[in-house]
Design a protein around this motif. Structure first.
Motif, PDB file in Angstrom:
ATOM      1  N   VAL A 131      19.167 -33.447  -6.232  1.00  0.00           N
ATOM      2  CA  VAL A 131      20.410 -32.698  -6.086  1.00  0.00           C
ATOM      3  C   VAL A 131      21.502 -31.903  -6.075  1.00  0.00           C
ATOM      4  N   ALA A 132      21.200 -31.893  -8.111  1.00  0.00           N
ATOM      5  CA  ALA A 132      21.745 -31.265  -8.917  1.00  0.00           C
ATOM      6  C   ALA A 132      21.677 -29.560  -8.859  1.00  0.00           C
ATOM      7  N   LEU A 133      19.947 -29.946  -9.044  1.00  0.00           N
ATOM      8  CA  LEU A 133      19.356 -28.515  -8.888  1.00  0.00           C
ATOM      9  C   LEU A 133      18.759 -27.688  -7.356  1.00  0.00           C
ATOM     10  N   ASN A 134      19.374 -28.611  -6.569  1.00  0.00           N
ATOM     11  CA  ASN A 134      19.073 -28.228  -4.745  1.00  0.00           C
ATOM     12  C   ASN A 134      20.250 -27.531  -4.526  1.00  0.00           C
ATOM     13  N   ARG A 135      20.641 -26.514  -5.407  1.00  0.00           N
ATOM     14  CA  ARG A 135      21.584 -25.425  -5.237  1.00  0.00           C
ATOM     15  C   ARG A 135      21.507 -24.259  -5.140  1.00  0.00           C
ATOM     16  N   ALA A 175      10.942 -32.845  -1.469  1.00  0.00           N
ATOM     17  CA  ALA A 175      11.873 -33.313  -0.275  1.00  0.00           C
ATOM     18  C   ALA A 175      13.282 -33.438   0.195  1.00  0.00           C
ATOM     19  N   LEU A 176      13.894 -32.657  -0.609  1.00  0.00           N
ATOM     20  CA  LEU A 176      14.966 -32.511  -0.453  1.00  0.00           C
ATOM     21  C   LEU A 176      14.906 -31.200   0.517  1.00  0.00           C
ATOM     22  N   GLN A 177      14.179 -30.496   0.161  1.00  0.00           N
ATOM     23  CA  GLN A 177      14.277 -28.679   1.043  1.00  0.00           C
ATOM     24  C   GLN A 177      14.004 -29.132   1.863  1.00  0.00           C
ATOM     25  N   ASP A 178      13.533 -30.923   2.376  1.00  0.00           N
ATOM     26  CA  ASP A 178      12.754 -30.710   4.048  1.00  0.00           C
ATOM     27  C   ASP A 178      13.905 -31.337   4.616  1.00  0.00           C
ATOM     28  N   ILE A 179      14.667 -31.678   3.847  1.00  0.00           N
ATOM     29  CA  ILE A 179      16.197 -32.398   4.757  1.00  0.00           C
ATOM     30  C   ILE A 179      16.418 -31.597   5.924  1.00  0.00           C
ATOM     31  N   PRO A 180      16.047 -32.219   7.016  1.00  0.00           N
ATOM     32  CA  PRO A 180      17.201 -30.814   8.395  1.00  0.00           C
ATOM     33  C   PRO A 180      18.417 -30.257   8.140  1.00  0.00           C
ATOM     34  N   PRO A 214      18.719 -42.155   2.178  1.00  0.00           N
ATOM     35  CA  PRO A 214      17.568 -42.897   3.695  1.00  0.00           C
ATOM     36  C   PRO A 214      16.361 -41.485   4.222  1.00  0.00           C
ATOM     37  N   GLN A 215      16.453 -40.331   4.131  1.00  0.00           N
ATOM     38  CA  GLN A 215      15.778 -39.699   4.175  1.00  0.00           C
ATOM     39  C   GLN A 215      14.854 -39.437   3.352  1.00  0.00           C
ATOM     40  N   LEU A 216      15.288 -39.739   2.180  1.00  0.00           N
ATOM     41  CA  LEU A 216      14.174 -39.697   0.798  1.00  0.00           C
ATOM     42  C   LEU A 216      13.893 -40.615   0.420  1.00  0.00           C
ATOM     43  N   ALA A 217      14.050 -41.832   1.594  1.00  0.00           N
ATOM     44  CA  ALA A 217      13.196 -43.343   1.540  1.00  0.00           C
ATOM     45  C   ALA A 217      11.442 -43.272   0.405  1.00  0.00           C
ATOM     46  N   PRO A 218      10.728 -42.388   1.863  1.00  0.00           N
ATOM     47  CA  PRO A 218       9.268 -42.382   1.547  1.00  0.00           C
ATOM     48  C   PRO A 218       8.613 -42.393   0.176  1.00  0.00           C
ATOM     49  N   VAL A 219       9.605 -41.355  -0.072  1.00  0.00           N
ATOM     50  CA  VAL A 219       9.613 -40.249  -1.522  1.00  0.00           C
ATOM     51  C   VAL A 219       9.413 -41.252  -2.775  1.00  0.00           C
ATOM     52  N   THR A 220      10.618 -41.665  -2.315  1.00  0.00           N
ATOM     53  CA  THR A 220      11.465 -43.421  -3.160  1.00  0.00           C
ATOM     54  C   THR A 220      10.625 -44.278  -3.322  1.00  0.00           C
ATOM     55  N   VAL A 221       9.888 -44.368  -2.542  1.00  0.00           N
ATOM     56  CA  VAL A 221       8.547 -45.147  -2.680  1.00  0.00           C
ATOM     57  C   VAL A 221       6.973 -45.085  -3.153  1.00  0.00           C
ATOM     58  N   PHE A 222       6.300 -43.338  -3.089  1.00  0.00           N
ATOM     59  CA  PHE A 222       5.931 -42.854  -3.514  1.00  0.00           C
ATOM     60  C   PHE A 222       5.633 -42.506  -5.276  1.00  0.00           C
ATOM     61  N   THR A 223       6.876 -42.371  -5.340  1.00  0.00           N
ATOM     62  CA  THR A 223       7.626 -42.361  -7.113  1.00  0.00           C
ATOM     63  C   THR A 223       7.813 -43.571  -7.805  1.00  0.00           C
ATOM     64  N   THR A 224       7.952 -43.995  -7.274  1.00  0.00           N
ATOM     65  CA  THR A 224       8.297 -46.367  -7.674  1.00  0.00           C
ATOM     66  C   THR A 224       6.540 -46.039  -8.291  1.00  0.00           C
ATOM     67  N   ILE A 225       5.893 -46.009  -7.436  1.00  0.00           N
ATOM     68  CA  ILE A 225       4.912 -46.608  -7.271  1.00  0.00           C
ATOM     69  C   ILE A 225       4.109 -46.073  -8.803  1.00  0.00           C
ATOM     70  N   TRP A 226       4.054 -43.982  -8.533  1.00  0.00           N
ATOM     71  CA  TRP A 226       3.569 -42.785  -9.220  1.00  0.00           C
ATOM     72  C   TRP A 226       4.071 -43.874 -10.998  1.00  0.00           C
ATOM     73  N   GLN A 227       5.613 -43.932 -10.805  1.00  0.00           N
ATOM     74  CA  GLN A 227       5.815 -44.218 -11.892  1.00  0.00           C
ATOM     75  C   GLN A 227       5.086 -45.274 -12.885  1.00  0.00           C
ATOM     76  N   THR A 228       5.320 -46.386 -11.754  1.00  0.00           N
ATOM     77  CA  THR A 228       4.507 -47.783 -13.086  1.00  0.00           C
ATOM     78  C   THR A 228       3.339 -47.456 -12.955  1.00  0.00           C
ATOM     79  N   ILE A 229       2.604 -46.928 -12.197  1.00  0.00           N
ATOM     80  CA  ILE A 229       1.224 -47.042 -12.985  1.00  0.00           C
ATOM     81  C   ILE A 229       1.200 -46.317 -13.870  1.00  0.00           C
ATOM     82  N   THR A 230       2.297 -45.196 -14.129  1.00  0.00           N
ATOM     83  CA  THR A 230       2.565 -44.903 -15.760  1.00  0.00           C
ATOM     84  C   THR A 230       3.058 -45.559 -16.612  1.00  0.00           C
TER      85      THR A 230
END
Length: 313
Positions: free
Chosen positions: A112-116, A198-203, A227-243
């Motif tokens: 969020v801080a870098l999306n400026r 994902a932030l840059q894809d939010i309308p 809420p718009q980032l929920a799918p990305v949160t699920v993906f990153t959670t799975i990825w980082q858990t496996i890591t």
């Protein structure tokens, strides 16, 4: 009418026969296979075949030199009664609990801080992502100097501000926390990049409409962005858990599982059993146990995301 009939007959004769079309399809298929076959053979040779061989090896007792002995499921039964493996599981879960939530939360905030649109934004983004492409060995060696109890930078800073020095990697209660900080520094760039994309894809219209309605920045973030980032949160959670479950390299470079086994993870333990203790069968069984747990966690997260209508996959 006669002209139309002749033209129709000519078009019919010009159409290729089913046999010719089939030959053309097979020819294109052969060309495609000729390009993909080398890569497919490499994947089969370096991943699928070793995985199948390791499964059969997990049902044997073998030290790499003598003839293997079939023991059935005895290696898996031994896993349930192994107290050292139980401690390694606890250490892995502790690391996962420290690393995964921190990587998700900090990754989101930094994204969020870098999306400026600010000056040198490309430089800041590069600085965040660079540690992700650095090898774990280099990260571990650098962190060892930073957290060295005698001459490390961290203790020098504590000494300057008047705080007591710490043992860090040589302290049984602090070592896993320090390794989690190392892993967070290395892996945070991946989470930031994924969230930033994902932030840059939010309308933009959706955010502007909320602001026109009088929503504060926090409400826009909490009720629109998150809420718009929920799918990305699920993906990153799975990825980082496996890591996190596969943590090995940082432990190997820094503490070798110490002090007093406080940083011995499941992967480090199976490596120690297989390649130092020459218990390849038991090490393979532990690896398959970890694989089963990883699959179950992934399936649970996918099912949860679909039931909650968060299509991450």
């Amino acid at each position: 009418m006669a002209t139309l009939t002749l033209s129709s007959d000519k078009d019919t004769r010009a159409a290729p026969s089913p046999r010719r079309r089939r030959r053309g399809t097979l020819g294109r298929l052969g060309v495609g296979l000729s390009f993909t076959a080398p890569g497919t053979l490499i994947v089969l040779g370096l991943s699928i075949f070793p995985a199948v061989w390791a499964f059969f090896l997990s049902q044997q007792k073998w030290n790499g030199f003598s003839a293997p002995t079939d023991v059935g499921w005895a290696n898996y039964e031994r896993m349930a009664q192994d107290p050292t493996l139980g401690e390694a599981v606890k250490h892995t879960l502790l690391f996962t609990g420290l690393f995964v939530p921190a990587s998700i939360l900090l990754g989101l905030l930094l994204a969020v801080a870098l999306n400026r649109k600010i000056r040198l934004i490309g430089f800041y983004r590069t600085c965040i992502f660079v540690p992700f492409v650095v090898s774990a060995a280099a990260t571990g060696i650098l962190s060892t100097y930073v957290f060295n109890p005698q001459f490390g930078v961290a203790n020098n800073l504590l000494r300057v501000i008047g705080l007591p020095q710490q043992g860090f990697l040589e302290n049984q209660h602090q070592a896993m926390v320090i390794i989690a900080i190392m892993a967070l520094w290395q892996q945070l760039g991946f989470t930031v990049v994924v969230y930033l994309a994902a932030l840059q894809d939010i309308p933009v219209d959706l955010v502007e409409a909320a602001r026109v309605d009088g929503a504060s920045s926090f409400r826009v973030f909490w009720h629109i962005v998150v809420p718009q980032l929920a799918p990305v949160t699920v993906f990153t959670t799975i990825w980082q858990t496996i890591t996190a479950l596969q943590l090995f390299d940082l432990v190997f470079v820094t503490t070798k599982g110490g002090p007093l086994g406080a940083t011995q993870t499941v992967v480090y333990y199976l490596w120690d059993q297989a390649f130092r203790g020459l218990k390849f069968g038991y090490g393979s069984a532990v690896a398959y146990g970890l694989f089963a747990v990883t699959i179950l966690i992934t399936i649970a997260m996918v099912v949860y995301s679909r039931r909650s209508k968060v299509q991450a996959f």
